[in-house]
Design a protein around this motif. Structure first.
Motif, PDB file in Angstrom:
ATOM      1  N   ASP A  87       0.773  -0.815  -0.326  1.00 34.03           N
ATOM      2  CA  ASP A  87      -0.006   0.393  -0.206  1.00 34.03           C
ATOM      3  C   ASP A  87       0.493   1.522  -0.127  1.00 34.03           C
ATOM      4  OD1 ASP A  87      -2.477  -1.459  -0.283  1.00 34.03           O
ATOM      5  OD2 ASP A  87      -2.911  -0.968   2.294  1.00 34.03           O
ATOM      6  N   VAL A  88       2.346   0.718   0.483  1.00 33.46           N
ATOM      7  CA  VAL A  88       3.634   2.467   0.722  1.00 33.46           C
ATOM      8  C   VAL A  88       3.065   2.424  -1.071  1.00 33.46           C
ATOM      9  CG1 VAL A  88       5.206   3.212   1.588  1.00 33.46           C
ATOM     10  CG2 VAL A  88       3.876   2.179   2.785  1.00 33.46           C
ATOM     11  N   VAL A  89       4.154   1.807  -1.404  1.00 36.92           N
ATOM     12  CA  VAL A  89       4.306   1.041  -2.819  1.00 36.92           C
ATOM     13  C   VAL A  89       3.509   1.949  -3.256  1.00 36.92           C
ATOM     14  CG1 VAL A  89       5.386   0.125  -4.986  1.00 36.92           C
ATOM     15  CG2 VAL A  89       6.094  -0.348  -1.783  1.00 36.92           C
ATOM     16  N   ASP A  90       2.223   1.232  -3.800  1.00 27.97           N
ATOM     17  CA  ASP A  90       0.996   1.631  -4.472  1.00 27.97           C
ATOM     18  C   ASP A  90      -0.079   3.204  -4.548  1.00 27.97           C
ATOM     19  OD1 ASP A  90       1.706  -0.691  -6.043  1.00 27.97           O
ATOM     20  OD2 ASP A  90       0.020  -1.507  -5.016  1.00 27.97           O
ATOM     21  N   GLU A  91       0.439   3.331  -3.535  1.00 29.61           N
ATOM     22  CA  GLU A  91       0.181   4.509  -3.147  1.00 29.61           C
ATOM     23  C   GLU A  91      -1.310   4.333  -2.504  1.00 29.61           C
ATOM     24  OE1 GLU A  91       1.138   7.393  -5.678  1.00 29.61           O
ATOM     25  OE2 GLU A  91       3.318   7.705  -5.099  1.00 29.61           O
ATOM     26  N   SER A  92      -2.134   4.027  -1.871  1.00 27.36           N
ATOM     27  CA  SER A  92      -2.643   3.346  -1.978  1.00 27.36           C
ATOM     28  C   SER A  92      -3.502   3.656  -0.891  1.00 27.36           C
ATOM     29  CB  SER A  92      -3.301   1.516  -2.320  1.00 27.36           C
ATOM     30  OG  SER A  92      -2.539   0.662  -3.195  1.00 27.36           O
ATOM     31  N   VAL A  93      -5.248   3.856  -1.219  1.00 28.89           N
ATOM     32  CA  VAL A  93      -5.493   4.880  -0.369  1.00 28.89           C
ATOM     33  C   VAL A  93      -6.958   4.221   0.312  1.00 28.89           C
ATOM     34  CG1 VAL A  93      -5.572   6.737  -0.917  1.00 28.89           C
ATOM     35  CG2 VAL A  93      -6.911   6.171  -1.737  1.00 28.89           C
ATOM     36  N   VAL A  94      -7.708   2.653  -0.223  1.00 24.45           N
ATOM     37  CA  VAL A  94      -8.533   1.942  -0.109  1.00 24.45           C
ATOM     38  C   VAL A  94      -7.920   0.448   0.365  1.00 24.45           C
ATOM     39  CG1 VAL A  94     -11.022   1.288  -0.430  1.00 24.45           C
ATOM     40  CG2 VAL A  94     -10.241   4.078  -0.298  1.00 24.45           C
ATOM     41  N   ARG A  95      -8.532   0.025   0.603  1.00 30.45           N
ATOM     42  CA  ARG A  95      -7.954  -1.177   0.996  1.00 30.45           C
ATOM     43  C   ARG A  95      -9.258  -1.983   1.907  1.00 30.45           C
ATOM     44  NH1 ARG A  95      -4.031  -5.542  -0.401  1.00 30.45           N
ATOM     45  NH2 ARG A  95      -2.830  -4.043  -0.618  1.00 30.45           N
ATOM     46  N   ARG A  96     -10.256  -3.188   1.379  1.00 31.07           N
ATOM     47  CA  ARG A  96     -10.957  -3.658   1.619  1.00 31.07           C
ATOM     48  C   ARG A  96     -12.227  -3.134   2.507  1.00 31.07           C
ATOM     49  NH1 ARG A  96      -7.287  -7.409   5.493  1.00 31.07           N
ATOM     50  NH2 ARG A  96      -6.369  -8.877   4.096  1.00 31.07           N
ATOM     51  N   GLY A  97     -12.605  -1.892   1.781  1.00 29.51           N
ATOM     52  CA  GLY A  97     -12.986  -1.004   1.918  1.00 29.51           C
ATOM     53  C   GLY A  97     -13.446  -0.045   2.920  1.00 29.51           C
ATOM     54  N   ARG A  98     -11.927  -0.277   3.608  1.00 33.76           N
ATOM     55  CA  ARG A  98     -11.909   1.140   4.890  1.00 33.76           C
ATOM     56  C   ARG A  98     -10.288   1.711   4.184  1.00 33.76           C
ATOM     57  NH1 ARG A  98     -10.701  -1.402  10.262  1.00 33.76           N
ATOM     58  NH2 ARG A  98      -9.370  -2.802   8.945  1.00 33.76           N
ATOM     59  N   HIS A 103      -1.776   5.368   5.110  1.00 33.92           N
ATOM     60  CA  HIS A 103      -3.555   6.556   4.713  1.00 33.92           C
ATOM     61  C   HIS A 103      -4.101   7.536   5.943  1.00 33.92           C
ATOM     62  CE1 HIS A 103      -5.952   9.545   2.121  1.00 33.92           C
ATOM     63  NE2 HIS A 103      -6.490   9.025   3.068  1.00 33.92           N
ATOM     64  N   LEU A 104      -4.163   6.672   6.778  1.00 34.23           N
ATOM     65  CA  LEU A 104      -4.431   6.930   7.924  1.00 34.23           C
ATOM     66  C   LEU A 104      -2.739   7.123   8.910  1.00 34.23           C
ATOM     67  CD1 LEU A 104      -6.908   4.442   9.005  1.00 34.23           C
ATOM     68  CD2 LEU A 104      -7.482   6.922   8.859  1.00 34.23           C
ATOM     69  N   TRP A 105      -1.847   6.550   9.472  1.00 32.27           N
ATOM     70  CA  TRP A 105      -0.496   6.364   9.960  1.00 32.27           C
ATOM     71  C   TRP A 105       0.491   7.789   8.905  1.00 32.27           C
ATOM     72  CZ3 TRP A 105      -4.022   3.209  11.017  1.00 32.27           C
ATOM     73  CH2 TRP A 105      -4.564   2.694  12.388  1.00 32.27           C
ATOM     74  N   GLY A 106       0.440   6.796   7.446  1.00 31.92           N
ATOM     75  CA  GLY A 106       1.649   7.386   7.265  1.00 31.92           C
ATOM     76  C   GLY A 106       2.033   6.934   7.123  1.00 31.92           C
ATOM     77  N   ASN A 107       2.935   6.904   5.513  1.00 39.00           N
ATOM     78  CA  ASN A 107       4.142   5.522   5.261  1.00 39.00           C
ATOM     79  C   ASN A 107       5.236   4.752   5.797  1.00 39.00           C
ATOM     80  OD1 ASN A 107       2.615   6.239   2.480  1.00 39.00           O
ATOM     81  ND2 ASN A 107       4.682   7.492   1.571  1.00 39.00           N
TER      82      ASN A 107
END
Length: 325
Positions: A87-98, A103-107
């Motif tokens: 998720d860090v590498v992909d800069e994702s903001v959503v996984r499993r609907g959350r 995104h919440l705590w930082g890379n």
């Protein structure tokens, strides 16, 4: 729901796995507890530990003790660590609907807690007290890391071949399924090389089928159902199999549009991409390959003794390509 019925076959084992995971997540560092609990509590199919305990039971339905649960929990912690890093590498903001942990705590926090999970998993491997098990786990985590780097090298590259892509998904996804099944067989029937090989084959083909089905869902799924935004792979410039096949079989104009969408990572080109891969039959091609892999997984099960657990593994192979999430 089919996956729930399959999980019920090993409900006691999965409860033991969850208990181990929760205990091993504990740390005297508050942020590790907070972030680790968030991502473990985020749901998910728990497919990798489930297939591990199913394989162990398929080898010996009367299996006693909790070593197979410890093995499955180790697999789950490794997988969770890869999710945090992915998720860090992909800069994702959503996984499993959350919202994702990064995104919440930082890379920084996500990477470091992912490292904690990896090292905790290796502590658990040591408890299994078997050098052959350590060797498989070590090789597996190394291959996962190689797959991540290979995928990074392929981002925004429209010239990636199907062979190169299949090598990436083996290392990134299928290898952990393969290891969980292989290790389950090694734990229960350590001297039976044929059964160990069959278990590894099943896991490898199941993992490949699962990832190919994910490739299809990224273009045909429902965002609320799959728990992430459609077109995420396209937005990240990842040349997945529908795009690779589409470029190879499209007319020059459509092929160039697909190449440009990959180069730019253009989610806005989603409809154009969908039209192009529909025209070339690339979704159907990818889905057919996934079904072939699931069939090979079921074929590998023929070497196992007949049982309801073996049947559940067959159901899992069919679920991997028939699911909508």
């Amino acid at each position: 729901m089919q996956i729930a019925r399959i999980r019920d076959r090993v409900g006691g084992d999965m409860a033991a796995v969850d208990h181990i995971v929760q205990n091993r997540l504990r740390s005297d560092v508050a942020l590790i507890n907070q972030l680790g609990s968030y991502i473990i509590g985020g749901g998910g199919k728990r497919l990798r530990p489930m297939v591990t305990v199913l394989m162990a039971r398929a080898m010996d339905r009367e299996l006693a003790g909790d070593r197979h649960a410890l093995l499955a929990a180790t697999v789950e912690l490794i997988h969770t660590a890869t999710l945090l890093h992915d998720d860090v590498v992909d800069e994702s903001v959503v996984r499993r609907g959350r919202e994702t942990a990064n995104h919440l705590w930082g890379n920084e926090a996500s990477v470091l807690v992912g490292d904690f999970l990896y090292t905790r998993a290796f502590e658990m491997m040591v408890e299994l007290d078997d050098m052959a098990t350590m060797a498989v786990f070590s090789r597996t985590t190394n291959r996962i890391a190689e797959g991540e780097v290979m995928q990074l090298m392929h981002v925004h590259d429209p010239e990636v071949t199907e062979a190169r892509y299949r090598e990436v998904i083996y290392r990134k996804t299928a290898v952990l399924f393969e290891a969980g099944c292989q290790l389950a067989a090694m734990l229960v029937t350590p001297g039976n090389r044929d059964l160990v090989a069959a278990a590894a084959d099943y896991g490898r083909h199941l993992g490949t089928a699962f990832q190919l089905a994910d490739d299809v869902l990224d273009y045909e799924g429902d965002a609320d159902t799959i728990g992430k935004n459609l077109g995420d792979d396209l937005a990240e410039g990842k040349p997945t199999l529908p795009l690779i096949h589409g470029i190879e079989h499209a007319d020059p104009d459509r092929a160039e549009r697909l190449r440009e969408a990959i180069r730019k990572g253009d989610r806005g080109a989603m409809e154009t991409v969908r039209e192009a891969i529909a025209h070339t039959g690339s979704i159907a091609y990818t889905r057919d390959l996934a079904k072939q892999e699931a069939g090979l997984a079921e074929k590998a099960l023929e070497a196992l003794p007949s049982s309801d657990f073996r049947e559940a593994l067959g159901e899992l192979a069919r679920f991997s390509v028939g699911r909508n999430y």
